[in-house]
Design an enzyme around this catalytic site. Structure first.
Site, PDB file in Angstrom:
ATOM      1  N   TYR A 149       0.814  -1.217   0.000  1.00  0.00           N
ATOM      2  CA  TYR A 149       0.000   0.000   0.000  1.00  0.00           C
ATOM      3  C   TYR A 149       0.845   1.263   0.000  1.00  0.00           C
ATOM      4  O   TYR A 149       0.390   2.315  -0.419  1.00  0.00           O
ATOM      5  CB  TYR A 149      -0.912   0.025   1.228  1.00  0.00           C
ATOM      6  CG  TYR A 149      -2.202  -0.738   1.072  1.00  0.00           C
ATOM      7  CD1 TYR A 149      -2.193  -2.095   0.792  1.00  0.00           C
ATOM      8  CD2 TYR A 149      -3.426  -0.103   1.232  1.00  0.00           C
ATOM      9  CE1 TYR A 149      -3.372  -2.792   0.675  1.00  0.00           C
ATOM     10  CE2 TYR A 149      -4.614  -0.798   1.116  1.00  0.00           C
ATOM     11  CZ  TYR A 149      -4.585  -2.146   0.833  1.00  0.00           C
ATOM     12  OH  TYR A 149      -5.753  -2.832   0.717  1.00  0.00           O
ATOM     13  N   ASP A 252      -6.087  -7.179   4.272  1.00  0.00           N
ATOM     14  CA  ASP A 252      -7.235  -6.567   3.591  1.00  0.00           C
ATOM     15  C   ASP A 252      -8.113  -7.661   2.990  1.00  0.00           C
ATOM     16  O   ASP A 252      -9.334  -7.683   3.171  1.00  0.00           O
ATOM     17  CB  ASP A 252      -6.723  -5.626   2.493  1.00  0.00           C
ATOM     18  CG  ASP A 252      -7.861  -4.997   1.712  1.00  0.00           C
ATOM     19  OD1 ASP A 252      -8.809  -4.520   2.349  1.00  0.00           O
ATOM     20  OD2 ASP A 252      -7.809  -5.014   0.460  1.00  0.00           O
ATOM     21  N   ASP A 256     -12.011  -9.337   4.492  1.00  0.00           N
ATOM     22  CA  ASP A 256     -13.280  -9.366   3.740  1.00  0.00           C
ATOM     23  C   ASP A 256     -13.834 -10.787   3.709  1.00  0.00           C
ATOM     24  O   ASP A 256     -15.031 -11.010   3.873  1.00  0.00           O
ATOM     25  CB  ASP A 256     -13.085  -8.884   2.300  1.00  0.00           C
ATOM     26  CG  ASP A 256     -13.415  -7.404   2.127  1.00  0.00           C
ATOM     27  OD1 ASP A 256     -13.210  -6.643   3.101  1.00  0.00           O
ATOM     28  OD2 ASP A 256     -13.869  -7.012   1.028  1.00  0.00           O
TER      29      ASP A 256
END
Ligand code: IPM
Ligand code: MG
Length: 377
Positions: A149, A252, A256
């Site tokens: 990121y 991440d 989910d």
């Protein structure tokens, strides 16, 4: 005690889920004698519209002065074609980096009331649960301010190639692993490092750091899984996990996946910790950033059908981690559980698309009101 909370409702359903959460906080304040002062700030798409940038400098500066930050969601289709550095999501990354919140705690727990909203079969849940119950309770500790990121990225001169870089320093890995170990110490004492060490050098480095740090936590059982296997194990036997510690990107993705197993992504709160407190501020509690893990869901925005529980549970995490108000945090979590016991459901958590006889569908506003009514001191 007085606490200042930076409030960033953001875009889409953000404002609809933030409002009930602040009402719950105010009810907690009324019952226990705390005052929460909100400083409403703009970030994300709405900030792009009003200032031209996703994270205005004054938002970051004001947030740093507060005791903690509560954020709804950012993003929406109208900002999707902007260049990367101007997209609403940049606001999130800028806040995370700007506040230095390197450890992102994402608990995923199957509440018994939501069993029917979980897509897994009983035997799958039972087989990995040490008590033989159709339940799981895990915590993903995601590194939040490094890795892909934030690594170097770019395009080749001829525009025919692009790259992003996964780079982690020893210190970045060590501090997030420590957060994971400390969390495991007050849970079931297991920590699983998830990586891709069979291919990536940075993952092999994570394992080297873990080998050293784990020695300081002899009571905690350390294990390692490749991320592809971990993704499979999550749906095969989620009960085997206690704490998962992993990189920004893998965390991440896995969070989910884990969220779906809890019934809905709308249920999951998160806490981002680790920032240095601005010494000028009064209460001396660590700055933390709290947000539901769902996005801005523009398709359902403005309809009062979003699930506010992920944000309300994020506010509970704020009470616990930033303000040290454990009793108050528990009371909010119990009230959420009681609202579910009473059969109240937002659309996303109604039993697998069918509303059961004992369930009542409510909107975000009504769910918030029910949680307040069920709050017990
Ligand atoms: C999350 C989100 C963000 C992330 C996006 C919106 C930038 O998916 O918080 O999980 O990837 O971190
Ligand atoms: Mg995500």
């Amino acid at each position: 005690m007085n606490y200042s909370i930076a409030l960033i409702p953001g875009d889409g359903i953000g404002p609809e889920v933030i409002k009930p959460a602040t009402e719950v906080l105010d009810a907690v304040g009324g019952a226990w004698g705390h005052v929460f002062n909100y400083v409403e700030l703009e970030a994300g798409g709405c900030a792009i519209d009003s200032t031209g940038e996703p994270l205005p400098q004054k938002t970051l500066e004001a947030a740093r002065q507060c005791d903690a930050l509560l954020l709804g969601a950012v993003g929406g289709p109208q900002w999707e074609n902007l260049p990367g550095h101007l997209r609403p999501e940049r606001a999130l990354l800028g806040l995370r980096a700007g506040l230095g919140v390197f450890a992102n705690l994402r608990p995923a727990k199957l509440l018994p009331q939501l069993r029917s909203a979980c897509p897994l079969k009983d035997d799958v849940l039972v087989s990995s649960n040490c008590e033989g119950k159709p339940e799981f309770d895990l915590l993903i500790v995601r590194e939040l301010t490094g890795g892909l990121y934030f690594g170097e990225r770019g395009r080749s001169a001829d525009g025919k190639a692009a790259f992003d870089t996964e780079r982690y320093s020893w210190d970045e890995i060590e501090r997030v692993l420590r957060t994971g170990y400390e969390a495991a110490a007050i849970r079931r004492k297991k920590l699983c490092v998830v990586d891709k060490a069979n291919v990536l050098e940075s993952s092999r480095f994570w394992r080297e750091v873990a080998a050293v740090v784990s020695k300081e936590y002899p009571d905690i059982e350390t294990s390692f899984l490749y991320v592809d296997n971990a993704a499979m194990q999550l749906v095969r036997a989620p009960g085997q996990f206690d704490v998962i510690a992993t990189s920004n990107l893998f965390g991440d993705i896995l969070s989910d996946e884990a969220s779906v197993l809890t019934g809905s992504i709308g249920m999951l709160p998160s806490a981002s910790l680790g920032g240095e407190r601005d010494p000028a501020a009064k209460n001396g509690c660590p700055v933390g950033m709290y947000e539901p893990i769902h996005g801005s869901a523009p398709d359902i925005a403005g309809k009062n059908i979003a699930n506010p529980l992920g944000t309300i549970l994020s506010a509970a995490m704020m009470l616990r981690y930033s303000f040290g108000l454990e009793k108050e945090a528990r009371a909010v979590e119990d009230a959420v559980s009681a609202a579910l016991d009473a059969g109240l459901r937002t659309l996303d958590i109604a039993g697998r698309g069918r509303v059961a006889a004992n369930e009542t569908i409510v909107g975000a506003k009504e769910m918030g009101e029910a949680v307040i009514k069920l709050l017990e001191k």
